[in-house]
Every structure is written in structure tokens, then in C-alpha cells.
Write a protein that holds these residues in place. Structure first.
Motif, PDB file in Angstrom:
ATOM      1  N   ALA A  10       0.839  -1.195   0.000  1.00 47.08           N
ATOM      2  CA  ALA A  10       0.000   0.000   0.000  1.00 47.08           C
ATOM      3  C   ALA A  10       0.875   1.246   0.000  1.00 47.08           C
ATOM      4  CB  ALA A  10      -0.901   0.005   1.231  1.00 47.08           C
ATOM      5  N   LEU A  11       0.209   2.383  -0.050  1.00 41.09           N
ATOM      6  CA  LEU A  11       0.865   3.680   0.134  1.00 41.09           C
ATOM      7  C   LEU A  11       0.800   4.016   1.622  1.00 41.09           C
ATOM      8  CD1 LEU A  11       2.016   6.430  -0.821  1.00 41.09           C
ATOM      9  CD2 LEU A  11      -0.367   7.145  -1.204  1.00 41.09           C
ATOM     10  N   VAL A  12       1.948   4.317   2.199  1.00 37.43           N
ATOM     11  CA  VAL A  12       2.009   4.608   3.635  1.00 37.43           C
ATOM     12  C   VAL A  12       2.928   5.800   3.858  1.00 37.43           C
ATOM     13  CG1 VAL A  12       3.877   2.953   4.001  1.00 37.43           C
ATOM     14  CG2 VAL A  12       2.387   3.576   5.909  1.00 37.43           C
ATOM     15  N   GLN A  13       2.654   6.559   4.892  1.00 39.56           N
ATOM     16  CA  GLN A  13       3.479   7.731   5.195  1.00 39.56           C
ATOM     17  C   GLN A  13       4.784   7.315   5.889  1.00 39.56           C
ATOM     18  OE1 GLN A  13       1.119  10.487   7.491  1.00 39.56           O
ATOM     19  NE2 GLN A  13       0.148  11.333   5.654  1.00 39.56           N
ATOM     20  N   PRO A  14       5.820   8.112   5.746  1.00 39.91           N
ATOM     21  CA  PRO A  14       7.073   7.831   6.469  1.00 39.91           C
ATOM     22  C   PRO A  14       6.822   7.689   7.964  1.00 39.91           C
ATOM     23  CG  PRO A  14       7.425   9.528   4.838  1.00 39.91           C
ATOM     24  CD  PRO A  14       5.951   9.284   4.856  1.00 39.91           C
TER      25      PRO A  14
END
Length: 125
Positions: A10-14
């Protein structure tokens, strides 16, 4: 037919966390050592972790040590990669691979016999 299927990308934040799964189809996963690799655009496929058939032995690359944890649930025929403290440089397609035994050169793609199709992990704000 022996198949590995990755999921959970998935797309995940730092700084965030993600758990990847590697499920087996057509065979019993507990007969195999399992490895996780990743490949970023323009880079070679990198071995990042592996686990023995029993789960008693695990290895990690320096790039993920202390942040990623590999585990297996043979009853569910699944291996997991728990990723935490994610960084933008962790962005890659993640693959799981299977082999009949855990080789000393586990970090090399050539030591693994079966591969999944990959799951995209993107770490970005």
C-alpha cells in the motif's frame, strides 16, 4: 501448481507500518524456507529477510534490521513481514520466495526456487 501470492502492499506515510503476507497455493508452506526480497526502480533485487521452515531461524539485511520482522503461521500456510518505521527508501516492489532449505547465501535471488508476483509498497508523504 505451486504458487506464492503476496498481499498487503500500500501507500504509507514515512514512519508508518505495514504488514505484508505471503500465502501459498498448491503446496504446504511448512516444507519451505521463505525469503522476502524487494526491488526498487533501477536497482537490483535485494534480499531483506528470510525464515527457516520451523521459524526458529531468521535473518535480516542491515537495511531493515530492527525495523522489519518476519514470521510464519504454518497452520494458515502464510508468512508475514511486519514493517515499521518505514522510510521513503523502502519504496519498492516486495516479493516472497520459497526454497527447500535456507541457504547461507539467502540474500541472492538465485538461491530461491519459487517466486510470487510482487506487491507494491510506497512510502511517501
Amino acid at each position: 501448481q505451486l504458487q506464492l501470492v503476496e498481499s498487503g502492499g500500500a501507500l504509507v506515510q514515512p514512519g508508518g507500518s505495514l504488514r505484508l503476507s505471503c500465502a501459498a497455493s498448491g503446496f504446504t508452506l511448512d516444507h519451505f524456507a521463505i525469503g522476502w526480497f524487494r526491488q526498487a526502480p533501477g536497482k537490483e533485487r535485494e534480499g531483506i529477510s528470510c525464515i527457516s521452515t520451523s521459524g526458529h531461524r531468521t535473518n535480516y539485511s542491515d537495511s531493515v534490521k530492527g525495523r522489519f520482522t518476519i514470521s510464519r503461521d504454518n497452520a494458515k500456510n502464510t508468512v508475514y513481514l511486519q514493517m515499521s518505521s518505514l522510510k521513503p527508501e523502502d519504496t519498492a516492489i516486495y516479493y516472497c520466495a520459497a526454497a527447500f532449505y535456507l541457504a547461507a547465501g539467502w540474500g541472492k535471488a538465485s538461491t530461491w526456487d519459487y517466486w510470487g508476483q510482487g506487491s507494491q509498497v510506497t512510502v511517501s508523504s
